[in-house]
Design a protein around this motif. Sequence first.
Motif, PDB file in Angstrom:
ATOM      1  N   THR A   1       0.784  -1.241   0.000  1.00 28.17           N
ATOM      2  CA  THR A   1       0.000   0.000   0.000  1.00 28.17           C
ATOM      3  C   THR A   1       0.814   1.288   0.000  1.00 28.17           C
ATOM      4  OG1 THR A   1      -0.150  -0.026   2.413  1.00 28.17           O
ATOM      5  CG2 THR A   1      -1.939  -1.088   1.195  1.00 28.17           C
ATOM      6  N   ILE A   2       2.125   1.216   0.231  1.00 26.12           N
ATOM      7  CA  ILE A   2       2.930   2.441   0.291  1.00 26.12           C
ATOM      8  C   ILE A   2       3.446   2.767  -1.105  1.00 26.12           C
ATOM      9  CG2 ILE A   2       4.984   3.545   1.241  1.00 26.12           C
ATOM     10  CD1 ILE A   2       4.624   1.748   3.720  1.00 26.12           C
ATOM     11  N   ILE A   3       2.958   3.881  -1.642  1.00 30.31           N
ATOM     12  CA  ILE A   3       3.375   4.312  -2.979  1.00 30.31           C
ATOM     13  C   ILE A   3       4.635   5.146  -2.834  1.00 30.31           C
ATOM     14  CG2 ILE A   3       2.735   5.640  -5.025  1.00 30.31           C
ATOM     15  CD1 ILE A   3      -0.225   4.969  -4.268  1.00 30.31           C
ATOM     16  N   LEU A   4       5.764   4.593  -3.287  1.00 27.50           N
ATOM     17  CA  LEU A   4       7.034   5.326  -3.231  1.00 27.50           C
ATOM     18  C   LEU A   4       7.088   6.410  -4.300  1.00 27.50           C
ATOM     19  CD1 LEU A   4       9.539   2.370  -2.751  1.00 27.50           C
ATOM     20  CD2 LEU A   4       8.814   4.028  -1.021  1.00 27.50           C
ATOM     21  N   LEU A   5       6.733   6.029  -5.525  1.00 29.67           N
ATOM     22  CA  LEU A   5       6.768   6.951  -6.660  1.00 29.67           C
ATOM     23  C   LEU A   5       5.536   6.707  -7.526  1.00 29.67           C
ATOM     24  CD1 LEU A   5      10.487   6.420  -7.722  1.00 29.67           C
ATOM     25  CD2 LEU A   5       9.565   8.448  -6.593  1.00 29.67           C
ATOM     26  N   ARG A   6       4.937   7.798  -8.024  1.00 31.71           N
ATOM     27  CA  ARG A   6       3.816   7.663  -8.952  1.00 31.71           C
ATOM     28  C   ARG A   6       3.958   8.723 -10.028  1.00 31.71           C
ATOM     29  NH1 ARG A   6      -0.830   8.504  -6.006  1.00 31.71           N
ATOM     30  NH2 ARG A   6      -1.225  10.580  -6.815  1.00 31.71           N
ATOM     31  N   LEU A   7       4.051   8.284 -11.250  1.00 25.86           N
ATOM     32  CA  LEU A   7       4.169   9.177 -12.395  1.00 25.86           C
ATOM     33  C   LEU A   7       2.796   9.318 -13.036  1.00 25.86           C
ATOM     34  CD1 LEU A   7       5.955  10.787 -14.381  1.00 25.86           C
ATOM     35  CD2 LEU A   7       6.347   8.644 -15.603  1.00 25.86           C
ATOM     36  N   ASP A   8       2.299  10.550 -13.104  1.00 30.09           N
ATOM     37  CA  ASP A   8       0.998  10.836 -13.713  1.00 30.09           C
ATOM     38  C   ASP A   8       1.206  11.623 -14.997  1.00 30.09           C
ATOM     39  OD1 ASP A   8      -0.525   9.611 -11.705  1.00 30.09           O
ATOM     40  OD2 ASP A   8      -0.591  11.435 -10.495  1.00 30.09           O
ATOM     41  N   ILE A   9       0.698  11.061 -16.094  1.00 33.47           N
ATOM     42  CA  ILE A   9       0.781  11.692 -17.402  1.00 33.47           C
ATOM     43  C   ILE A   9      -0.644  11.848 -17.936  1.00 33.47           C
ATOM     44  CG2 ILE A   9       1.655  11.481 -19.786  1.00 33.47           C
ATOM     45  CD1 ILE A   9       3.958  11.618 -17.822  1.00 33.47           C
ATOM     46  N   GLY A  10      -0.973  13.031 -18.428  1.00 34.19           N
ATOM     47  CA  GLY A  10      -2.256  13.245 -19.086  1.00 34.19           C
ATOM     48  C   GLY A  10      -3.448  13.346 -18.156  1.00 34.19           C
ATOM     49  N   GLY A  11      -3.220  13.514 -16.879  1.00 36.81           N
ATOM     50  CA  GLY A  11      -4.325  13.623 -15.927  1.00 36.81           C
ATOM     51  C   GLY A  11      -4.667  15.069 -15.619  1.00 36.81           C
ATOM     52  N   PRO A  12      -5.581  15.269 -14.667  1.00 32.45           N
ATOM     53  CA  PRO A  12      -5.971  16.632 -14.281  1.00 32.45           C
ATOM     54  C   PRO A  12      -4.867  17.316 -13.483  1.00 32.45           C
ATOM     55  CG  PRO A  12      -7.008  15.032 -12.833  1.00 32.45           C
ATOM     56  CD  PRO A  12      -6.292  14.243 -13.910  1.00 32.45           C
ATOM     57  N   PRO A  13      -4.989  18.625 -13.259  1.00 32.27           N
ATOM     58  CA  PRO A  13      -4.008  19.318 -12.406  1.00 32.27           C
ATOM     59  C   PRO A  13      -3.979  18.695 -11.008  1.00 32.27           C
ATOM     60  CG  PRO A  13      -5.387  20.897 -13.558  1.00 32.27           C
ATOM     61  CD  PRO A  13      -5.982  19.538 -13.805  1.00 32.27           C
ATOM     62  N   HIS A  14      -2.833  18.818 -10.360  1.00 34.47           N
ATOM     63  CA  HIS A  14      -2.650  18.259  -9.018  1.00 34.47           C
ATOM     64  C   HIS A  14      -2.340  19.384  -8.043  1.00 34.47           C
ATOM     65  CE1 HIS A  14      -1.225  15.815  -5.700  1.00 34.47           C
ATOM     66  NE2 HIS A  14      -0.149  16.576  -5.668  1.00 34.47           N
ATOM     67  N   SER A  15      -3.024  19.384  -6.891  1.00 37.77           N
ATOM     68  CA  SER A  15      -2.752  20.356  -5.831  1.00 37.77           C
ATOM     69  C   SER A  15      -1.931  19.690  -4.744  1.00 37.77           C
ATOM     70  CB  SER A  15      -4.061  20.874  -5.219  1.00 37.77           C
ATOM     71  OG  SER A  15      -4.774  21.625  -6.153  1.00 37.77           O
ATOM     72  N   ASN A  16      -0.735  20.219  -4.522  1.00 36.17           N
ATOM     73  CA  ASN A  16       0.088  19.731  -3.420  1.00 36.17           C
ATOM     74  C   ASN A  16      -0.500  20.185  -2.091  1.00 36.17           C
ATOM     75  OD1 ASN A  16       2.116  18.225  -4.631  1.00 36.17           O
ATOM     76  ND2 ASN A  16       3.369  20.012  -5.075  1.00 36.17           N
TER      77      ASN A  16
END
Length: 158
Positions: A65-80
């Motif tokens: 369940t622990i996501i170390l790295l996730r690459l998002d391409i072509g998705g909506p904007p992301h708010s940190n």
Amino acid sequence: MEFETLEYIQEEKELVQEEIDFPRYGEKSTENAVGINSKEKYLFDINRGRVHLKKVTLQNRIQKTIILLRLDIGGPPHSNPPIDDEHAPEVLHGPHLHVYSPEFGDSMAYNLNDPFLNKINPRFDIEKFNTKSDIELYKSFLEFCNVVNMPTIIAQFL
């Protein structure tokens, strides 16, 4: 970033499978890998968009369940998340890479040109993420995650 997290991310990994059936649009797949030194079990996920064909999510997980790295391409904007009370959350438009931290989990992301990513894998050329091929993108992601044995990728009816 906590030192142990960086050790997981930077550890050399070996995929269990020598061949991977690359998922079609709208499908997902998960591949298993093992840390060469730690013997930690790693998972690599591929999730391809069905409606938005340019949408791809690639991630590297541990302990299921622990996501170390996730690459998002072509998705909506992301708010940190907000770093503190004085700063508004940063909004990222376009491709970005989520990096696990003890404080924010996997909710903190970075633009692909952010110099911070060079600290994760200084030998990797981030420009390799600028490809139009999902298969080449996945290979680049595996390389960024320090996978030492590139699989044969079988892609039928993409």
